[in-house]
Design a protein around this motif. Structure first.
Motif, PDB file in Angstrom:
ATOM      1  N   VAL A   1       0.869  -1.171   0.000  1.00  0.00           N
ATOM      2  CA  VAL A   1       0.000   0.000   0.000  1.00  0.00           C
ATOM      3  C   VAL A   1       0.911   1.228   0.000  1.00  0.00           C
ATOM      4  O   VAL A   1       1.787   1.357   0.858  1.00  0.00           O
ATOM      5  CB  VAL A   1      -0.928   0.015   1.226  1.00  0.00           C
ATOM      6  CG1 VAL A   1      -1.725   1.324   1.281  1.00  0.00           C
ATOM      7  CG2 VAL A   1      -1.884  -1.175   1.188  1.00  0.00           C
ATOM      8  N   LEU A   2       0.708   2.109  -0.959  1.00  0.00           N
ATOM      9  CA  LEU A   2       1.579   3.273  -1.098  1.00  0.00           C
ATOM     10  C   LEU A   2       0.973   4.487  -0.409  1.00  0.00           C
ATOM     11  O   LEU A   2      -0.256   4.692  -0.430  1.00  0.00           O
ATOM     12  CB  LEU A   2       1.794   3.595  -2.581  1.00  0.00           C
ATOM     13  CG  LEU A   2       2.478   2.506  -3.423  1.00  0.00           C
ATOM     14  CD1 LEU A   2       2.554   2.950  -4.891  1.00  0.00           C
ATOM     15  CD2 LEU A   2       3.880   2.192  -2.890  1.00  0.00           C
ATOM     16  N   GLY A   3       1.866   5.287   0.185  1.00  0.00           N
ATOM     17  CA  GLY A   3       1.429   6.581   0.697  1.00  0.00           C
ATOM     18  C   GLY A   3       1.146   7.522  -0.470  1.00  0.00           C
ATOM     19  O   GLY A   3       1.527   7.265  -1.612  1.00  0.00           O
ATOM     20  N   GLN A   4       0.486   8.640  -0.159  1.00  0.00           N
ATOM     21  CA  GLN A   4       0.078   9.564  -1.211  1.00  0.00           C
ATOM     22  C   GLN A   4       1.271  10.109  -2.001  1.00  0.00           C
ATOM     23  O   GLN A   4       1.275  10.120  -3.237  1.00  0.00           O
ATOM     24  CB  GLN A   4      -0.694  10.733  -0.586  1.00  0.00           C
ATOM     25  CG  GLN A   4      -1.270  11.691  -1.557  1.00  0.00           C
ATOM     26  CD  GLN A   4      -2.497  11.130  -2.275  1.00  0.00           C
ATOM     27  OE1 GLN A   4      -2.835  11.638  -3.327  1.00  0.00           O
ATOM     28  NE2 GLN A   4      -3.158  10.128  -1.743  1.00  0.00           N
ATOM     29  N   THR A   5       2.304  10.541  -1.304  1.00  0.00           N
ATOM     30  CA  THR A   5       3.484  11.111  -1.975  1.00  0.00           C
ATOM     31  C   THR A   5       4.236  10.027  -2.735  1.00  0.00           C
ATOM     32  O   THR A   5       4.723  10.255  -3.857  1.00  0.00           O
ATOM     33  CB  THR A   5       4.403  11.767  -0.945  1.00  0.00           C
ATOM     34  OG1 THR A   5       3.660  12.738  -0.207  1.00  0.00           O
ATOM     35  CG2 THR A   5       5.584  12.442  -1.608  1.00  0.00           C
ATOM     36  N   ALA A   6       4.372   8.844  -2.136  1.00  0.00           N
ATOM     37  CA  ALA A   6       5.089   7.747  -2.799  1.00  0.00           C
ATOM     38  C   ALA A   6       4.395   7.364  -4.102  1.00  0.00           C
ATOM     39  O   ALA A   6       5.062   7.127  -5.126  1.00  0.00           O
ATOM     40  CB  ALA A   6       5.170   6.545  -1.855  1.00  0.00           C
ATOM     41  N   ALA A   7       3.077   7.293  -4.087  1.00  0.00           N
ATOM     42  CA  ALA A   7       2.350   6.936  -5.304  1.00  0.00           C
ATOM     43  C   ALA A   7       2.567   7.974  -6.395  1.00  0.00           C
ATOM     44  O   ALA A   7       2.730   7.644  -7.571  1.00  0.00           O
ATOM     45  CB  ALA A   7       0.862   6.797  -4.979  1.00  0.00           C
ATOM     46  N   ARG A   8       2.576   9.232  -5.987  1.00  0.00           N
ATOM     47  CA  ARG A   8       2.778  10.292  -6.991  1.00  0.00           C
ATOM     48  C   ARG A   8       4.187  10.216  -7.582  1.00  0.00           C
ATOM     49  O   ARG A   8       4.373  10.397  -8.785  1.00  0.00           O
ATOM     50  CB  ARG A   8       2.534  11.655  -6.344  1.00  0.00           C
ATOM     51  CG  ARG A   8       2.585  12.801  -7.341  1.00  0.00           C
ATOM     52  CD  ARG A   8       2.215  14.125  -6.722  1.00  0.00           C
ATOM     53  NE  ARG A   8       3.182  14.548  -5.720  1.00  0.00           N
ATOM     54  CZ  ARG A   8       2.955  14.554  -4.423  1.00  0.00           C
ATOM     55  NH1 ARG A   8       1.793  14.159  -3.950  1.00  0.00           N
ATOM     56  NH2 ARG A   8       3.875  14.946  -3.569  1.00  0.00           N
ATOM     57  N   ARG A   9       5.170   9.964  -6.730  1.00  0.00           N
ATOM     58  CA  ARG A   9       6.542   9.901  -7.244  1.00  0.00           C
ATOM     59  C   ARG A   9       6.778   8.674  -8.122  1.00  0.00           C
ATOM     60  O   ARG A   9       7.604   8.711  -9.035  1.00  0.00           O
ATOM     61  CB  ARG A   9       7.524   9.888  -6.066  1.00  0.00           C
ATOM     62  CG  ARG A   9       7.577  11.229  -5.338  1.00  0.00           C
ATOM     63  CD  ARG A   9       8.533  11.223  -4.176  1.00  0.00           C
ATOM     64  NE  ARG A   9       8.594  12.552  -3.556  1.00  0.00           N
ATOM     65  CZ  ARG A   9       9.286  12.844  -2.463  1.00  0.00           C
ATOM     66  NH1 ARG A   9       9.976  11.875  -1.852  1.00  0.00           N
ATOM     67  NH2 ARG A   9       9.290  14.062  -1.991  1.00  0.00           N
ATOM     68  N   LEU A  10       6.084   7.593  -7.844  1.00  0.00           N
ATOM     69  CA  LEU A  10       6.232   6.391  -8.669  1.00  0.00           C
ATOM     70  C   LEU A  10       5.336   6.432  -9.901  1.00  0.00           C
ATOM     71  O   LEU A  10       5.443   5.562 -10.773  1.00  0.00           O
ATOM     72  CB  LEU A  10       5.891   5.154  -7.836  1.00  0.00           C
ATOM     73  CG  LEU A  10       6.893   4.790  -6.724  1.00  0.00           C
ATOM     74  CD1 LEU A  10       6.342   3.671  -5.848  1.00  0.00           C
ATOM     75  CD2 LEU A  10       8.244   4.383  -7.319  1.00  0.00           C
ATOM     76  N   GLY A  11       4.440   7.382  -9.956  1.00  0.00           N
ATOM     77  CA  GLY A  11       3.531   7.462 -11.096  1.00  0.00           C
ATOM     78  C   GLY A  11       2.439   6.414 -11.049  1.00  0.00           C
ATOM     79  O   GLY A  11       1.898   6.031 -12.098  1.00  0.00           O
ATOM     80  N   VAL A  12       2.083   5.976  -9.858  1.00  0.00           N
ATOM     81  CA  VAL A  12       1.033   4.965  -9.705  1.00  0.00           C
ATOM     82  C   VAL A  12      -0.283   5.675  -9.377  1.00  0.00           C
ATOM     83  O   VAL A  12      -0.362   6.443  -8.413  1.00  0.00           O
ATOM     84  CB  VAL A  12       1.385   3.966  -8.580  1.00  0.00           C
ATOM     85  CG1 VAL A  12       0.247   2.970  -8.381  1.00  0.00           C
ATOM     86  CG2 VAL A  12       2.679   3.253  -8.906  1.00  0.00           C
TER      87      VAL A  12
END
Length: 432
Positions: free
Chosen positions: A195-206
């Motif tokens: 489960v990705l955090g909000q910032t992590a998802a944005r940086r990974l492009g997910v």
């Protein structure tokens, strides 16, 4: 027809003449003084004062508008600063009320030699045994498990995303919410799922669950994306996996890095004192305990300090506006000296001239203050709406700002009004 006999008018007139002639000089003088006092008591009605004050403004509308605008900018800045700050604080207070201020965070400290002191693996179990503790959970940083969008990404471009092994109860304890997908469960915590955090998802492009990411040298499936976690912002830039898969596939030893503890509201301080000795009785000083809401309250205090600074700037703008009114009034006196002289020649007293120019200054500042209040309220409402804040503006701020504006306008008008009142009629009529 014979006329009826009437009173002897000639005799009466003679008596009056004699009485007037015999009237003491003091009585005549008193009569003159009375008449003089009667003239001095001449006062303008309120309607006359307003009409006279408005006449000066109507005669020079552009200059009056610019002067009022100077004051309006100052008062609008003050009200907008107070309103935006109050609305932001209202939003923060609402967040704290909804999230609760009874969350305690425990992290590992350092020993006497500066080395990190890991928390014991059974730390969560020890914390749950403390009286008044409602719930507890933890995360543990999984070392050497960087996250990438694909194995083709440069190893140095990790984006600072941290892989954490999380308890299944973590989301409830930190009041986190799922934005898309779902949270870990007993099954997914044993398999390569994250489960990705909000910032992590944005940086990974997910953007959608089901996407795979390269985590710790193998593919993990994203099953959910979190909303920003206000009380635990470190989770926003993390990839959360189950403790089972972290141990079996990534060699995680099971030591928690951060403990989250919910307590009864009345027992926050009591539990805070017990956390460190309960987790590490031998070295309690190597355990750090804090309350995330304290950081939010510190942010609130910083906002208040910033508000005070901006209020100072707004006050300076208001003062500049007042100087503008004074300047306008002085110029008005100089340009209207003939008018002043004519009015004095027709019987206007000094007090009448004084009241006229004071009324003009007060009307000018009142118009500017009212316009500034409207602008300030509009700016506050716009900012609150744009940021999703509740509209909050203390009434006393508006009333106080408008009152301060009127006082400044009155002070600014004193000197020009006195100068106009003291102008001799002959000098005023001869003015060019």
């Amino acid at each position: 027809m014979a006329s009826l006999p009437g009173p002897d008018r000639s005799a009466d007139d003679a008596a009056v003449t004699v009485a007037t002639a015999d009237k003491p000089a003091k009585a005549v003088e008193a009569s003159h003084r009375s008449a003089s006092r009667s003239l001095r008591r001449s006062r303008l009605r309120l309607s006359d004062v307003l009409r006279l004050g408005g006449t000066g403004i109507k005669a020079r509308p552009t200059r009056a508008f610019l002067s009022a605008l100077g004051i309006a900018i100052g008062i609008a800045a003050m009200i907008a600063v107070v309103g935006i700050s109050a609305s932001s604080r209202a939003q923060l207070t609402a967040q704290l009320d909804s999230l609760g201020t009874n969350l305690l965070t425990t992290t590992a400290g350092q020993d006497l030699f500066g080395n990190s002191s890991p928390l014991p693996q059974d730390a969560v179990g020890k914390v749950r045994l403390i009286d008044k503790v409602e719930s507890a959970s933890s995360t543990g940083v999984v070392k050497n498990s960087l996250v990438y969008r694909s194995p083709l990404i440069d190893r140095n471009a990790s984006g600072g995303i941290t892989t954490m092994a999380a308890d299944l109860s973590l989301l409830d304890v930190v009041a986190g919410q799922i934005d898309r997908g779902t949270w870990l469960n007993e099954a997914t915590s044993q398999y390569p799922a994250t489960v990705l955090g909000q910032t992590a998802a944005r940086r990974l492009g997910v953007v959608t669950p089901g996407t795979q990411v390269w985590l710790g040298g193998r593919w993990f499936t994203v099953v959910g994306i979190l909303k920003p976690v206000v009380l635990a912002p470190e989770l926003d830039n993390a990839a959360l996996i189950g403790q089972g898969v972290a141990t079996s596939l990534l060699g995680h030893e099971g030591n928690p890095t951060t403990l989250y503890t919910r307590t009864a509201d009345s027992a926050v301080n009591q539990v805070r004192d017990l956390l460190a000795p309960s987790i590490s009785p031998q070295s309690a000083n190597e355990v750090k305990v804090s309350r995330p809401s304290d950081a939010l309250e510190a942010k609130n205090a910083a906002d208040q300090a910033f508000t005070s600074l901006l209020l100072g700037v707004g006050s300076i703008a208001l003062l500049v506006g007042g100087i503008g009114v004074a300047n306008t009034m002085i110029i008005s006196v100089l340009e209207r000296r003939r008018e002043i002289g004519l009015r004095r020649s027709l019987g206007a007293m000094r007090g009448h001239i004084l009241v006229q120019f004071m009324a003009e200054a007060l009307l000018l500042s009142t118009l500017g203050g009212t316009l500034g209040c409207v602008i300030g309220i509009g700016v506050t409402a716009g900012m609150a709406s744009a940021n999703g804040w509740p509209f909050s503006l203390p009434v006393i701020a508006v009333a106080g700002g408008l009152g301060a504006t009127i006082v400044i306008g009155a002070l600014a008008g004193v000197y020009p009004a006195v100068r106009a009142a003291r102008t001799p009629p002959t000098a005023a009529l001869n003015a060019q």
